[in-house]
Design an enzyme around this catalytic site. Structure first.
Site, PDB file in Angstrom:
ATOM      1  N   ASP A 104       0.873  -1.160   0.000  1.00 34.75           N
ATOM      2  CA  ASP A 104       0.000   0.000   0.000  1.00 34.75           C
ATOM      3  C   ASP A 104       0.915   1.216   0.000  1.00 34.75           C
ATOM      4  OD1 ASP A 104       0.950   0.251   2.608  1.00 34.75           O
ATOM      5  OD2 ASP A 104      -1.032   0.194   3.538  1.00 34.75           O
ATOM      6  N   HIS A 105       0.332   2.397   0.199  1.00 32.72           N
ATOM      7  CA  HIS A 105       1.131   3.623   0.193  1.00 32.72           C
ATOM      8  C   HIS A 105       2.168   3.634   1.326  1.00 32.72           C
ATOM      9  CE1 HIS A 105      -2.480   4.144   2.613  1.00 32.72           C
ATOM     10  NE2 HIS A 105      -1.755   4.947   3.386  1.00 32.72           N
ATOM     11  N   THR A 156       3.271  -1.317   8.791  1.00 32.55           N
ATOM     12  CA  THR A 156       3.742  -2.194   9.869  1.00 32.55           C
ATOM     13  C   THR A 156       3.828  -3.658   9.458  1.00 32.55           C
ATOM     14  OG1 THR A 156       1.507  -2.595  10.679  1.00 32.55           O
ATOM     15  CG2 THR A 156       2.713  -0.714  11.640  1.00 32.55           C
ATOM     16  N   CYS A 195       3.315  -3.083   4.011  1.00 28.42           N
ATOM     17  CA  CYS A 195       2.529  -1.916   4.395  1.00 28.42           C
ATOM     18  C   CYS A 195       3.326  -1.174   5.460  1.00 28.42           C
ATOM     19  CB  CYS A 195       1.118  -2.290   4.860  1.00 28.42           C
ATOM     20  SG  CYS A 195       0.998  -3.314   6.336  1.00 28.42           S
ATOM     21  N   ARG A 198       6.162 -33.485  10.756  1.00 27.76           N
ATOM     22  CA  ARG A 198       5.196 -33.077  11.770  1.00 27.76           C
ATOM     23  C   ARG A 198       4.640 -31.681  11.494  1.00 27.76           C
ATOM     24  NH1 ARG A 198      10.201 -31.907  13.931  1.00 27.76           N
ATOM     25  NH2 ARG A 198      10.370 -29.997  15.151  1.00 27.76           N
ATOM     26  N   HIS A 199       5.427 -30.863  10.803  1.00 27.37           N
ATOM     27  CA  HIS A 199       4.976 -29.508  10.492  1.00 27.37           C
ATOM     28  C   HIS A 199       3.832 -29.541   9.474  1.00 27.37           C
ATOM     29  CE1 HIS A 199       8.329 -28.206  12.832  1.00 27.37           C
ATOM     30  NE2 HIS A 199       9.177 -28.835  12.020  1.00 27.37           N
ATOM     31  N   HIS A 250       9.026 -24.259   9.195  1.00 28.83           N
ATOM     32  CA  HIS A 250       8.031 -24.916  10.043  1.00 28.83           C
ATOM     33  C   HIS A 250       6.592 -24.650   9.630  1.00 28.83           C
ATOM     34  CE1 HIS A 250      10.730 -25.709  13.793  1.00 28.83           C
ATOM     35  NE2 HIS A 250      11.287 -26.115  12.662  1.00 28.83           N
TER      36      HIS A 250
END
Length: 143
Positions: free
Chosen positions: A9-10, A68, A66, A133-134, A99
């Protein structure tokens, strides 16, 4: 080299622009899904563009940026088949792939510098999923 779909985004435009060139310079097949300028835009639509592309190309990986990384990760993870990881360290990027078989890395321009972002993307792209297992645990996501 990897096929990569990338968008922002901006709030993530400058970091996305840097990463597009960085990844192209490393020889990756980069598809920049916008925006083409830093004008205000809605991050859920950009996340949708990348997730739509990934669902059509299971061999590709995504990068979303973005301010954050939080909004992009929330928007991307609403899409079945997408495993988006908000990463702030190389350790996060490595384990997101190894994982969790993440197919999207989410970054925040306002909290992550270009050098760290490039390093995290390199780790993300070069780390293989361990399976075992993952995989069993990932299969429980949609139960």
């Amino acid at each position: 080299m990897s096929i990569i779909y990338i968008a922002s985004d901006h709030g993530g435009f400058n970091l996305k622009t840097f990463l597009v060139q960085y990844l192209k310079d490393k020889g990756h097949d980069v598809h920049d899904l916008g925006p083409s300028d830093p004008a205000s835009c809605d991050y859920p639509l950009k996340a949708q563009a990348v997730t739509d592309a990934l669902l059509k190309d299971e061999n590709a990986l995504g990068v979303l940026v973005c301010g954050t990384g939080i909004g992009m990760s929330m928007a991307a993870n609403r899409v079945p088949g997408i495993r988006a990881a908000l990463c702030t360290t190389e350790f996060h990027a490595s384990y997101a792939r190894a994982h969790n078989n993440a197919n999207v890395i989410c970054l925040g321009e306002r909290v992550t510098g270009q050098g760290l972002a490039a390093s995290m993307v390199d780790v993300f792209l070069s780390t293989a999923f361990e399976g075992g297992r993952h995989l069993r645990r990932i299969n429980l996501f949609n139960k």
